[in-house]
Design a protein around this motif. Structure first.
Motif, mmCIF file in Angstrom:
data_model
loop_
_atom_site.group_PDB
_atom_site.id
_atom_site.type_symbol
_atom_site.label_atom_id
_atom_site.label_comp_id
_atom_site.label_asym_id
_atom_site.label_seq_id
_atom_site.Cartn_x
_atom_site.Cartn_y
_atom_site.Cartn_z
ATOM 1 N N LYS A 41 5.795 -9.114 -2.383
ATOM 2 C CA LYS A 41 5.272 -7.950 -1.616
ATOM 3 C C LYS A 41 5.902 -6.668 -1.372
ATOM 4 N N GLN A 42 5.294 -5.584 -1.411
ATOM 5 C CA GLN A 42 5.703 -4.731 -0.366
ATOM 6 C C GLN A 42 5.568 -4.054 0.295
ATOM 7 N N GLN A 43 6.504 -3.709 1.543
ATOM 8 C CA GLN A 43 6.104 -3.265 2.367
ATOM 9 C C GLN A 43 6.483 -1.823 3.368
ATOM 10 N N MET A 44 5.977 -0.898 3.948
ATOM 11 C CA MET A 44 6.956 0.163 4.496
ATOM 12 C C MET A 44 8.308 -0.340 5.299
ATOM 13 N N ARG A 45 9.382 0.710 5.457
ATOM 14 C CA ARG A 45 10.208 0.662 6.000
ATOM 15 C C ARG A 45 10.178 1.569 7.356
ATOM 16 N N LYS A 46 10.472 1.317 8.575
ATOM 17 C CA LYS A 46 10.269 2.115 9.631
ATOM 18 C C LYS A 46 11.327 2.627 10.117
ATOM 19 N N ASN A 47 12.985 2.357 9.262
ATOM 20 C CA ASN A 47 14.118 2.847 9.826
ATOM 21 C C ASN A 47 14.507 3.131 8.497
ATOM 22 N N HIS A 48 14.830 4.565 8.171
ATOM 23 C CA HIS A 48 14.861 5.378 6.585
ATOM 24 C C HIS A 48 16.041 6.361 7.021
ATOM 25 N N GLU A 49 16.374 7.096 5.289
ATOM 26 C CA GLU A 49 17.156 8.014 5.847
ATOM 27 C C GLU A 49 16.052 9.438 6.309
ATOM 28 N N THR A 50 16.754 9.712 6.627
ATOM 29 C CA THR A 50 16.001 11.348 7.060
ATOM 30 C C THR A 50 15.210 12.282 5.391
ATOM 31 N N ILE A 51 14.580 12.113 5.539
ATOM 32 C CA ILE A 51 12.919 13.542 4.884
ATOM 33 C C ILE A 51 14.002 14.864 4.683
ATOM 34 N N PRO A 52 14.051 15.688 3.653
ATOM 35 C CA PRO A 52 13.797 17.800 4.450
ATOM 36 C C PRO A 52 13.049 17.497 4.436
ATOM 37 N N ASP A 53 13.006 18.859 5.365
ATOM 38 C CA ASP A 53 12.322 19.461 4.730
ATOM 39 C C ASP A 53 11.696 20.229 3.945
ATOM 40 N N PRO A 54 10.213 19.564 2.976
ATOM 41 C CA PRO A 54 10.479 20.479 1.346
ATOM 42 C C PRO A 54 10.580 21.683 1.007
ATOM 43 N N TYR A 55 10.699 22.614 1.845
ATOM 44 C CA TYR A 55 11.629 24.004 1.268
ATOM 45 C C TYR A 55 13.064 23.739 1.145
ATOM 46 N N GLU A 56 13.413 22.706 1.716
ATOM 47 C CA GLU A 56 14.955 22.601 0.840
ATOM 48 C C GLU A 56 15.041 21.946 0.270
ATOM 49 N N VAL A 57 14.477 21.538 -0.294
ATOM 50 C CA VAL A 57 14.596 20.293 -1.392
ATOM 51 C C VAL A 57 13.874 21.373 -3.177
ATOM 52 N N ASP A 58 15.183 20.772 -3.844
ATOM 53 C CA ASP A 58 14.327 21.420 -5.159
ATOM 54 C C ASP A 58 13.778 20.527 -5.719
ATOM 55 N N TRP A 59 14.098 19.168 -6.318
ATOM 56 C CA TRP A 59 13.455 18.262 -6.768
ATOM 57 C C TRP A 59 12.911 17.038 -6.510
ATOM 58 N N LEU A 60 11.857 16.547 -6.755
ATOM 59 C CA LEU A 60 11.125 14.746 -6.009
ATOM 60 C C LEU A 60 11.257 14.200 -6.672
ATOM 61 N N VAL A 61 11.928 13.621 -6.922
ATOM 62 C CA VAL A 61 12.309 12.345 -7.884
ATOM 63 C C VAL A 61 11.069 10.712 -7.311
ATOM 64 N N PHE A 62 10.241 10.203 -8.413
ATOM 65 C CA PHE A 62 10.230 9.072 -8.510
ATOM 66 C C PHE A 62 9.923 8.239 -9.650
ATOM 67 N N THR A 63 10.310 6.768 -8.822
ATOM 68 C CA THR A 63 11.123 5.951 -10.032
ATOM 69 C C THR A 63 10.541 4.806 -10.063
ATOM 70 N N SER A 64 8.547 5.106 -9.228
ATOM 71 C CA SER A 64 8.527 3.816 -8.904
ATOM 72 C C SER A 64 6.131 3.955 -8.800
ATOM 73 N N ALA A 65 5.355 3.808 -8.800
ATOM 74 C CA ALA A 65 4.070 4.145 -8.226
ATOM 75 C C ALA A 65 4.072 3.914 -7.218
ATOM 76 N N ASN A 66 4.688 2.751 -6.739
ATOM 77 C CA ASN A 66 4.919 1.779 -5.164
ATOM 78 C C ASN A 66 5.813 2.963 -4.706
ATOM 79 N N ALA A 67 6.774 3.753 -4.625
ATOM 80 C CA ALA A 67 7.232 4.726 -4.470
ATOM 81 C C ALA A 67 6.415 5.696 -3.693
ATOM 82 N N VAL A 68 5.884 6.021 -4.705
ATOM 83 C CA VAL A 68 4.944 7.417 -4.591
ATOM 84 C C VAL A 68 3.414 7.025 -3.239
ATOM 85 N N CYS A 69 3.323 5.747 -3.798
ATOM 86 C CA CYS A 69 1.978 5.235 -2.104
ATOM 87 C C CYS A 69 2.655 5.411 -1.233
#
Length: 252
Positions: A41-69
């Motif tokens: 089973k998958q579950q969301m993690r509350k504590n994770h590395e801070t995600i930058p503001d999208p305007y500071e990001v060049d590429w957003l990369v997904f390696t699974s549909a779960n990651a998208v969700c």
């Protein structure tokens, strides 16, 4: 009483955040006898590395549909779309999930849907200094972020969800094997292999058919003596391999 008819065991997590499990659907479309006992089973993690503001990001990369969700659950997706961030996906199914959120998918590997193939594809377009965000599972391999870091990218790979064994289904798994003489076990992730081994230490003499070489390697290392890897790495290909096995058994 043991059933002598071969049956396919599906070990994927319960529908992986969708209403209908895609592998179950593929097997049902082929009229194959199967049983779905989710072992992870998958579950969301509350504590994770801070995600930058999208305007500071060049590429957003997904390696699974779960990651998208889980990314969709965590972030205000429209802001990322408005920022015109380039988006890459590991394969067509993940690309479909990304597109369903409104993103345009700029890149995914053409033939082999693995982190290695995605890394090779990204190497041609990512420049040194580019910021790349890779939302991932806690259990995800480091192949892709390490590869891009070595090429000068600024990689942020927050583990936004994790996969755990559904140990509450160990009894159902034991009952299943008491009632079936032979069949095939399907695995779509190394996590499912590890969960199976945890719940069923004495492995049955059934073949393991896996989606991709990474999962197949995990099955071999777990002790399965007959392991097959479906190619390309799709549910349709995995279901076709199961169908071929069933046909061979039924004609013996």
């Amino acid at each position: 009483m043991l059933s002598s008819a071969p049956v396919a065991l599906v070990t994927r997590g319960q529908a992986d955040q969708t209403d209908e499990d895609p592998l179950v659907s593929q097997l049902q479309a082929l009229s194959l006898p199967m049983q779905h006992i989710p072992l992870v089973k998958q579950q969301m993690r509350k504590n994770h590395e801070t995600i930058p503001d999208p305007y500071e990001v060049d590429w957003l990369v997904f390696t699974s549909a779960n990651a998208v969700c889980y990314f969709d659950c965590l972030m205000f997706v429209k802001k990322w779309i408005d920022a015109n961030v380039h988006v890459a996906a590991v394969g067509p199914k993940t690309a479909e999930a990304v597109a369903s959120l409104g993103f345009t998918v700029d890149l995914f590997p053409e033939k082999t849907y693995t982190a290695e193939a995605l890394a090779d594809a990204l190497a041609a377009v990512i420049r040194p200094g580019d910021t790349v965000v890779i939302p991932k599972s806690k259990q995800a391999r480091k192949v892709l972020p390490n590869y891009l870091n070595e090429r000068g990218a600024n990689v942020v790979d927050p583990a936004i969800y994790e996969t755990k064994a559904r140990t509450e289904n160990a009894h159902d798994l034991a009952v299943f094997f008491k009632g079936h003489d032979h069949g095939v076990i399907t695995f779509t992730s190394p996590s499912a292999v590890h969960a199976f081994k945890q719940m069923q230490p004495d492995l049955p003499m059934w073949p393991a058919i896996c989606i991709g070489t990474i999962t197949a390697t995990a099955a071999t290392e777990a002790g399965f003596s007959q392991v097959d890897a479906a190619f390309p790495h799709t549910f349709a290909s995995l279901a076709a391999r199961v169908s071929n096995y069933m046909n061979e058994v039924n004609t013996r």
